[in-house]
Design a protein around this motif. Structure first.
Motif, PDB file in Angstrom:
ATOM      1  N   VAL A   1      10.426  11.300  -0.867  1.00  0.00           N
ATOM      2  CA  VAL A   1       9.637  10.519  -1.839  1.00  0.00           C
ATOM      3  C   VAL A   1       8.270  11.173  -2.071  1.00  0.00           C
ATOM      4  CG1 VAL A   1       8.609   8.262  -2.308  1.00  0.00           C
ATOM      5  CG2 VAL A   1      10.788   8.412  -1.078  1.00  0.00           C
TER       6      VAL A   1
ATOM      7  N   SER B   1      16.478   2.500   1.901  1.00  0.00           N
ATOM      8  CA  SER B   1      16.827   3.239   3.111  1.00  0.00           C
ATOM      9  C   SER B   1      16.757   4.741   2.835  1.00  0.00           C
ATOM     10  CB  SER B   1      18.188   2.785   3.645  1.00  0.00           C
ATOM     11  OG  SER B   1      18.351   3.271   4.963  1.00  0.00           O
TER      12      SER B   1
ATOM     13  N   LYS C   1      16.689   2.760  10.868  1.00  0.00           N
ATOM     14  CA  LYS C   1      16.997   2.447   9.462  1.00  0.00           C
ATOM     15  C   LYS C   1      18.478   2.102   9.313  1.00  0.00           C
ATOM     16  CE  LYS C   1      14.642   2.799   6.206  1.00  0.00           C
ATOM     17  NZ  LYS C   1      13.785   1.794   5.516  1.00  0.00           N
TER      18      LYS C   1
ATOM     19  N   THR D   1       0.808  -1.216   0.000  1.00  0.00           N
ATOM     20  CA  THR D   1       0.000   0.000   0.000  1.00  0.00           C
ATOM     21  C   THR D   1       0.847   1.274   0.000  1.00  0.00           C
ATOM     22  OG1 THR D   1      -0.009  -0.206   2.391  1.00  0.00           O
ATOM     23  CG2 THR D   1      -1.931  -1.051   1.229  1.00  0.00           C
ATOM     24  N   GLY D   2       2.130   1.163   0.285  1.00  0.00           N
ATOM     25  CA  GLY D   2       2.981   2.343   0.403  1.00  0.00           C
ATOM     26  C   GLY D   2       3.276   2.956  -0.966  1.00  0.00           C
ATOM     27  N   GLN D   3       3.893   4.127  -0.940  1.00  0.00           N
ATOM     28  CA  GLN D   3       4.168   4.850  -2.198  1.00  0.00           C
ATOM     29  C   GLN D   3       5.040   4.024  -3.145  1.00  0.00           C
ATOM     30  OE1 GLN D   3       4.798   9.274  -1.676  1.00  0.00           O
ATOM     31  NE2 GLN D   3       5.771   8.553   0.186  1.00  0.00           N
ATOM     32  N   VAL D   4       6.156   3.533  -2.622  1.00  0.00           N
ATOM     33  CA  VAL D   4       7.083   2.787  -3.488  1.00  0.00           C
ATOM     34  C   VAL D   4       6.514   1.413  -3.822  1.00  0.00           C
ATOM     35  CG1 VAL D   4       9.404   1.823  -3.674  1.00  0.00           C
ATOM     36  CG2 VAL D   4       9.082   4.073  -2.621  1.00  0.00           C
TER      37      VAL D   4
ATOM     38  N   ARG E   1       0.508  -6.084   4.785  1.00  0.00           N
ATOM     39  CA  ARG E   1       0.685  -6.427   6.201  1.00  0.00           C
ATOM     40  C   ARG E   1       0.008  -7.746   6.557  1.00  0.00           C
ATOM     41  NH1 ARG E   1       1.267  -2.495  10.708  1.00  0.00           N
ATOM     42  NH2 ARG E   1       1.481  -0.808   9.213  1.00  0.00           N
TER      43      ARG E   1
ATOM     44  N   ALA F   1       8.663  -1.977   2.465  1.00  0.00           N
ATOM     45  CA  ALA F   1       7.867  -1.706   3.669  1.00  0.00           C
ATOM     46  C   ALA F   1       8.780  -1.167   4.757  1.00  0.00           C
ATOM     47  CB  ALA F   1       7.171  -2.973   4.148  1.00  0.00           C
ATOM     48  N   ALA F   2       8.250  -0.285   5.563  1.00  0.00           N
ATOM     49  CA  ALA F   2       9.054   0.294   6.646  1.00  0.00           C
ATOM     50  C   ALA F   2       8.143   1.067   7.593  1.00  0.00           C
ATOM     51  CB  ALA F   2      10.101   1.257   6.075  1.00  0.00           C
TER      52      ALA F   2
ATOM     53  N   THR G   1      17.194   6.704  -0.474  1.00  0.00           N
ATOM     54  CA  THR G   1      16.534   7.734  -1.245  1.00  0.00           C
ATOM     55  C   THR G   1      16.076   8.844  -0.302  1.00  0.00           C
ATOM     56  OG1 THR G   1      14.829   8.121  -2.921  1.00  0.00           O
ATOM     57  CG2 THR G   1      14.283   6.546  -1.182  1.00  0.00           C
TER      58      THR G   1
ATOM     59  N   TYR H   1      14.006   7.345  13.933  1.00  0.00           N
ATOM     60  CA  TYR H   1      13.746   6.717  12.621  1.00  0.00           C
ATOM     61  C   TYR H   1      15.061   6.417  11.906  1.00  0.00           C
ATOM     62  CZ  TYR H   1      12.597   6.728   7.594  1.00  0.00           C
ATOM     63  OH  TYR H   1      12.521   6.446   6.244  1.00  0.00           O
TER      64      TYR H   1
ATOM     65  N   THR I   1       7.624   4.440   8.606  1.00  0.00           N
ATOM     66  CA  THR I   1       8.045   5.723   8.018  1.00  0.00           C
ATOM     67  C   THR I   1       7.509   6.932   8.800  1.00  0.00           C
ATOM     68  OG1 THR I   1       6.176   5.590   6.501  1.00  0.00           O
ATOM     69  CG2 THR I   1       8.298   4.827   5.669  1.00  0.00           C
TER      70      THR I   1
ATOM     71  N   ASP J   1       3.767  -9.433   8.039  1.00  0.00           N
ATOM     72  CA  ASP J   1       3.838  -8.327   8.997  1.00  0.00           C
ATOM     73  C   ASP J   1       5.289  -8.188   9.464  1.00  0.00           C
ATOM     74  OD1 ASP J   1       3.697  -6.565  11.112  1.00  0.00           O
ATOM     75  OD2 ASP J   1       1.793  -7.343  11.848  1.00  0.00           O
ATOM     76  N   LEU J   2       5.870  -7.027   9.219  1.00  0.00           N
ATOM     77  CA  LEU J   2       7.279  -6.834   9.577  1.00  0.00           C
ATOM     78  C   LEU J   2       7.502  -6.811  11.089  1.00  0.00           C
ATOM     79  CD1 LEU J   2       7.323  -6.082   6.506  1.00  0.00           C
ATOM     80  CD2 LEU J   2       9.214  -4.549   7.064  1.00  0.00           C
TER      81      LEU J   2
HETATM   82  P1  NDP Z   1       5.078   4.569   2.920  1.00  0.00           P
HETATM   83  O1  NDP Z   1       4.970   5.198   4.268  1.00  0.00           O
HETATM   84  O2  NDP Z   1       4.313   5.135   1.791  1.00  0.00           O
HETATM   85  O3  NDP Z   1       4.677   3.028   3.035  1.00  0.00           O
HETATM   86  C1  NDP Z   1       5.210   2.227   4.039  1.00  0.00           C
HETATM   87  C2  NDP Z   1       4.794   0.812   3.735  1.00  0.00           C
HETATM   88  O4  NDP Z   1       5.272  -0.036   4.777  1.00  0.00           O
HETATM   89  C3  NDP Z   1       3.291   0.621   3.669  1.00  0.00           C
HETATM   90  O5  NDP Z   1       2.987  -0.286   2.626  1.00  0.00           O
HETATM   91  C4  NDP Z   1       2.971   0.009   5.030  1.00  0.00           C
HETATM   92  O6  NDP Z   1       1.833  -0.789   5.054  1.00  0.00           O
HETATM   93  C5  NDP Z   1       4.206  -0.844   5.196  1.00  0.00           C
HETATM   94  N1  NDP Z   1       4.355  -1.248   6.573  1.00  0.00           N
HETATM   95  C6  NDP Z   1       4.543  -0.477   7.667  1.00  0.00           C
HETATM   96  N2  NDP Z   1       4.593  -1.236   8.763  1.00  0.00           N
HETATM   97  C7  NDP Z   1       4.418  -2.529   8.355  1.00  0.00           C
HETATM   98  C8  NDP Z   1       4.379  -3.781   9.007  1.00  0.00           C
HETATM   99  N3  NDP Z   1       4.492  -3.882  10.329  1.00  0.00           N
HETATM  100  N4  NDP Z   1       4.205  -4.882   8.265  1.00  0.00           N
HETATM  101  C9  NDP Z   1       4.057  -4.816   6.929  1.00  0.00           C
HETATM  102  N5  NDP Z   1       4.087  -3.662   6.249  1.00  0.00           N
HETATM  103  C10 NDP Z   1       4.262  -2.527   6.966  1.00  0.00           C
HETATM  104  O7  NDP Z   1       6.627   4.459   2.587  1.00  0.00           O
HETATM  105  P2  NDP Z   1       7.401   4.847   1.251  1.00  0.00           P
HETATM  106  O8  NDP Z   1       6.882   4.030   0.123  1.00  0.00           O
HETATM  107  O9  NDP Z   1       7.438   6.310   1.148  1.00  0.00           O
HETATM  108  O10 NDP Z   1       8.864   4.370   1.658  1.00  0.00           O
HETATM  109  C11 NDP Z   1       9.502   3.259   1.046  1.00  0.00           C
HETATM  110  C12 NDP Z   1      10.918   3.159   1.575  1.00  0.00           C
HETATM  111  O11 NDP Z   1      11.628   4.352   1.298  1.00  0.00           O
HETATM  112  C13 NDP Z   1      11.044   2.948   3.088  1.00  0.00           C
HETATM  113  O12 NDP Z   1      12.108   2.063   3.334  1.00  0.00           O
HETATM  114  C14 NDP Z   1      11.404   4.310   3.615  1.00  0.00           C
HETATM  115  O13 NDP Z   1      12.150   4.218   4.817  1.00  0.00           O
HETATM  116  C15 NDP Z   1      12.237   4.848   2.471  1.00  0.00           C
HETATM  117  N6  NDP Z   1      12.273   6.300   2.389  1.00  0.00           N
HETATM  118  C16 NDP Z   1      11.098   7.014   2.324  1.00  0.00           C
HETATM  119  C17 NDP Z   1      11.145   8.395   2.252  1.00  0.00           C
HETATM  120  C18 NDP Z   1       9.891   9.217   2.167  1.00  0.00           C
HETATM  121  O14 NDP Z   1       9.997  10.433   1.974  1.00  0.00           O
HETATM  122  N7  NDP Z   1       8.693   8.618   2.264  1.00  0.00           N
HETATM  123  C19 NDP Z   1      12.417   9.117   2.233  1.00  0.00           C
HETATM  124  C20 NDP Z   1      13.584   8.265   2.280  1.00  0.00           C
HETATM  125  C21 NDP Z   1      13.489   6.915   2.345  1.00  0.00           C
HETATM  126  P3  NDP Z   1       0.448  -0.258   5.701  1.00  0.00           P
HETATM  127  O15 NDP Z   1      -0.211   0.551   4.636  1.00  0.00           O
HETATM  128  O16 NDP Z   1      -0.269  -1.520   6.031  1.00  0.00           O
HETATM  129  O17 NDP Z   1       0.802   0.553   6.906  1.00  0.00           O
END
Ligand code: NDP
Length: 284
Positions: free
Chosen positions: A151, A100, A129, A9-12, A32, A59-60, A148, A125, A62, A36-37
């Motif tokens: 984002v 990261s 990381k 579901t996250g951006q990347v 998740r 996933a992270a 990166t 955070y 964030t 689940d991480l």
């Molecule tokens: P998002 O916050 O958009 O998405 C985070 C994702 O991680 C979601 O899919 C979320 O799922 C998932 N997640 C969080 N906790 C868990 C868990 N316990 N189990 C399974 N999934 C989980 O992140 P981005 O796409 O923006 O970031 C991608 C990567 O880039 C990460 O490693 C981040 O650290 C890194 N990054 C991001 C930056 C930014 O500006 N956003 C900047 C620099 C690096 P759910 O929807 O279920 O919560």
């Protein structure tokens, strides 16, 4: 090529799903519910059972400010889980691409950070990381840590969507101008991650830590002005200092990332965020 992605579901993660077909990758993205991480052993078990040829962790935890009060929980997700994933990948000989952040640096100076520059996170955070990065390296397998920054995407919570939302209720905004970085389109990170995964599958000697952020580097205030210009919103942006916008977690002032080795080793160039922003804001 079959690729297993943690995150859905996250951006990347969403961008990886979208980019898969064009990159010739069959992407299986795990939400998740499937992985689940918070349970690193379960994530490792998913890798042990996969028939994918590479794994990408998108996933992270964030939530940068929330991590200040919940570092232990963030640590499991950002440090323990990637280490377990990397070990499971190493055991199967699968390349592991782990995302990261610029937050592993302290943000001093004006030079763009090189991948092997000294790290010194300013907050929880970044600390979690960084430990995650070390766990990936220690696993001893084939890996790429792709750091990166800033984002953005049409979906999700990011600076662009926040500015567009605020522009509906404000005709003037005060935005921080003493933090500099490269806004990075999620889709560019996705394409880069897929290309790196494929390259590592062909040649594991390219393992290492790499940088990718959008060009040119700008301040948040300048980025906000570009967003409003591209979206045709009439919002006046006033520069302010970070000190005038206090947050629980301190942000690095200098988030410039030197991306030369990413281009040299994988042929991946810094994406032009102006172009991606224009595409994103174009009427559909
Ligand atoms: P998002 O916050 O958009 O998405 C985070 C994702 O991680 C979601 O899919 C979320 O799922 C998932 N997640 C969080 N906790 C868990 C868990 N316990 N189990 C399974 N999934 C989980 O992140 P981005 O796409 O923006 O970031 C991608 C990567 O880039 C990460 O490693 C981040 O650290 C890194 N990054 C991001 C930056 C930014 O500006 N956003 C900047 C620099 C690096 P759910 O929807 O279920 O919560």
């Amino acid at each position: 090529m079959k690729i297993l992605v943690f995150g859905k579901t996250g951006q990347v993660a969403r961008a990886l799903i979208a980019a898969g077909p064009e990159a010739g990758a069959e992407v299986t993205a795990l939400g998740r519910d499937a992985a689940d991480l918070s349970d690193p052993a379960a994530c490792a078990a998913v890798i042990a059972a996969t028939d994918a040829k590479a794994v990408i962790n998108a996933a992270a935890w964030t939530a940068v400010d929330a991590a200040e009060n919940e570092e232990a929980a963030a640590h499991v997700i950002n440090a323990d889980a990637p280490a377990a994933m990397a070990q499971a990948c190493a055991a199967k000989g699968l390349p592991f691409v782990h995302l990261s952040t610029d937050y592993v640096f302290d943000g001093t100076g004006r030079q763009a950070w090189q991948p092997d520059d000294p790290t010194a996170p300013l907050g929880a955070y970044g600390r979690t990381k960084l430990v995650g990065e070390k766990g990936v390296v220690a696993a001893g397998g084939v890996y790429a840590i792709l750091r990166t920054a800033w984002v953005f995407d049409a979906h999700g919570q990011n600076f662009v969507t926040t500015m567009l939302r605020l522009s509906q209720t404000h005709d003037a905004l005060r935005v921080v101008s003493d933090q500099i970085g490269g806004p990075t389109p999620a889709l560019a990170i996705a394409h880069a991650s897929l290309r790196i995964a494929r390259a590592l599958a062909e040649d594991g000697s390219r393992s290492g830590t790499y940088h990718l952020s959008g060009a040119p580097d700008v301040s948040w205030a300048a980025f906000a002005r570009a967003i409003f210009a591209a979206a045709g919103r009439d919002v006046t942006v006033t520069d302010i200092a970070s000190a005038d916008y206090p947050t629980p977690a301190k942000r690095p002032a200098n988030s410039r990332l030197d991306c030369h080795t990413t281009e040299k080793v994988f042929g991946i160039r810094r994406p032009d965020w102006h172009t991606e922003l224009a595409k994103m804001l174009a009427p559909s």
